[in-house]
Each structure stands twice: as C-alpha cells, then as structure tokens.
Scaffold this active site. Structure first.
Site, short mmCIF file in Angstrom:
data_model
loop_
_atom_site.label_atom_id
_atom_site.label_comp_id
_atom_site.label_asym_id
_atom_site.label_seq_id
_atom_site.Cartn_x
_atom_site.Cartn_y
_atom_site.Cartn_z
N THR A 129 0.63 -1.32 0.04
CA THR A 129 0.08 0.02 -0.05
C THR A 129 0.84 1.15 0.01
O THR A 129 0.67 2.22 -0.81
CB THR A 129 -0.83 -0.15 1.27
N HIS B 67 2.63 6.00 -2.87
CA HIS B 67 4.08 6.43 -3.12
C HIS B 67 4.11 6.75 -4.68
O HIS B 67 4.37 7.95 -5.03
CB HIS B 67 5.31 5.70 -2.76
N GLU B 68 3.95 5.78 -5.39
CA GLU B 68 3.85 6.00 -6.91
C GLU B 68 2.62 6.75 -7.32
O GLU B 68 2.68 7.73 -8.20
CB GLU B 68 3.65 4.55 -7.70
N HIS C 136 3.66 10.25 -7.07
CA HIS C 136 4.43 10.99 -8.34
C HIS C 136 3.54 11.40 -9.44
O HIS C 136 3.62 12.33 -10.29
CB HIS C 136 5.33 9.72 -9.15
N ASP D 108 10.96 12.32 -5.40
CA ASP D 108 11.25 11.33 -4.29
C ASP D 108 12.01 11.93 -3.50
O ASP D 108 12.74 13.14 -3.74
CB ASP D 108 12.22 10.16 -4.92
#
Length: 239
Positions: free
Chosen positions: A166, A171-172, A175, A181
């Site tokens: 998760t 996190h992706e 983006h 990052d």
C-alpha cells in the site's frame, strides 16, 4: 518502452517461482490494451537491480513526459466540462486498473489521497488519464509515460513482497500528483519511499506533502508546470 503482459491466470502466477500476494479481485473497469510480455525469472527485481536504476539518466526526461501527459489529459476534460457549463471545483484525474493483484492497495491509495487533498480527485473510470499495471521488472515499481499522451504506474511483485504494497502504491500515485522522491526523509514522509527500510508501512502523505499537492493542483493547473519532479526512478531502493 515495452510493457510486460499480465499473466491471465492466477493459477499461473501461483505456480511461478515468485509468489504473488493474495489480494482482492480485479475491479470492474476494463483494463487498458497493453503489449506486455510474460515475465521470466530473469526480470525479477532484487535489491541490487533496483538500486542500479536510482538516478539514471532517463529520470528527468521521463518525469516531465509523465506529468505533462496526465496534466494535458485532465486539462482537456476540464475544458470540456467548462464548455458544458459545469462548475469545476477540483481537477479529476481518472485511472484504470490493469493490476488485479494490487486492486485493494490501489483502492486504499485512492482513498488516502482523496481524503488528504481537495484540489485534485482520483477516480477509477474508462476514459483514463493513467493506469496501473503489474509484473516483474528489475527496476522495481515506477511511474512513466507510454509515449502516447498517457502515463502508467508499474507495481512490481518482488518489491511488494519486501516492502508494504500500500505504501508503494500510494508513493507511486504521489508521483502522478507531482511529488518528487525524497529517500533521505523519515518514515512519516510518504515520498521517502524505501529509504526508511522495509519496516516502514506508512502509506499516508504528511502535512507538507499534502500541502504541496494542494498547491500544484490549485485552480486547475495554475503553477503546476513550475513543479520540478522526479517520477521515473525506482521508488523503493534498499539502502
């Protein structure tokens, strides 16, 4: 960039050398047409292969292409809504799911981001701006453009066995929303990715990260192009 085709049989996945997490069934939205090829053991990511891609020369160009693609798609939809007289209070970014193994994590990520910010909303649908897909890749999980005006988030099986899936997904998705990052950050930072190590399971952006997304997507896309982001790199390196 060539994609990896998702194995159509979960029985085939279960029989593979790398076990795939048993997660929720795939959502109802039709998966996008892709040209993935079946992953082989040589494409499975490891700590070493993921680390090798951090900071690669491809990062900057792919970052801009991905973020611009999502912005362009969502902006076009906003223009159509405005012409029809509909009041737009938030930018809607639509996604599709070609990652049935991670259906639950994608749903959780959507809920997390939609409860954290108000200027942009993630919605699953057929007329999508980007999509999620899955498989094995030596780079691990990443986000990139397909080169044709749309982006995708790739979720890596091996990486999801080592790190919280998760957190990886949220996190992706960060983006997609324009966040870079920050591997040296603490576990409380979602965009620190794998920097804090596999024990970190936090999947929520902190107040600073949420505020940054709010700013990027305020009033449609005002100021969004000023953001300097790094999207393509491997997002969960082992340090």
């Amino acid at each position: 960039m060539s994609h990896r085709r998702i194995l159509t049989s979960f029985a085939g996945l279960a029989a593979a050398a790398l076990a795939v997490p048993a997660l929720a069934a795939s959502p109802s939205t039709a998966a996008p047409a892709t040209d993935h090829t079946v992953a082989t053991v040589s494409t499975v990511s490891t700590a070493a292969t993921r680390a090798a891609y951090v900071g690669s020369p491809q990062d900057e160009a792919a970052t801009k292409a991905f973020y611009d693609a999502v912005m362009k798609s969502a902006r076009a939809k906003m223009a159509q809504q405005a012409k029809s007289g509909r009041k737009v209070t938030a930018v809607t970014v639509t996604y599709a799911v070609d990652a049935p193994t991670f259906a639950s994590q994608i749903s959780s990520s959507t809920q997390i981001w939609n409860s954290s910010v108000s200027n942009v909303k993630l919605v699953e649908g057929s007329n999508y701006d980007f999509y999620y897909t899955e498989g094995n890749d030596p780079r691990g999980s990443y986000a990139s453009t397909d080169g044709h005006g749309s982006g995708y988030v790739f979720l890596d099986y091996a990486q999801a066995q080592e790190y919280d899936p998760t957190r990886i997904t949220a996190h992706e998705t960060g983006h997609v929303l324009g966040l870079p990052d920050h591997y040296t950050g603490p576990c409380s930072e979602l965009m620190s990715g794998g920097g804090p190590g596999p024990s970190c399971t936090n999947a929520n952006p902190n107040a600073t990260e949420a505020s940054k997304v709010q700013s990027l997507w305020a009033n449609g896309f005002t100021g969004a192009r000023k953001a300097a982001t790094r999207v393509y790199e491997v997002t969960m390196p082992v340090r």
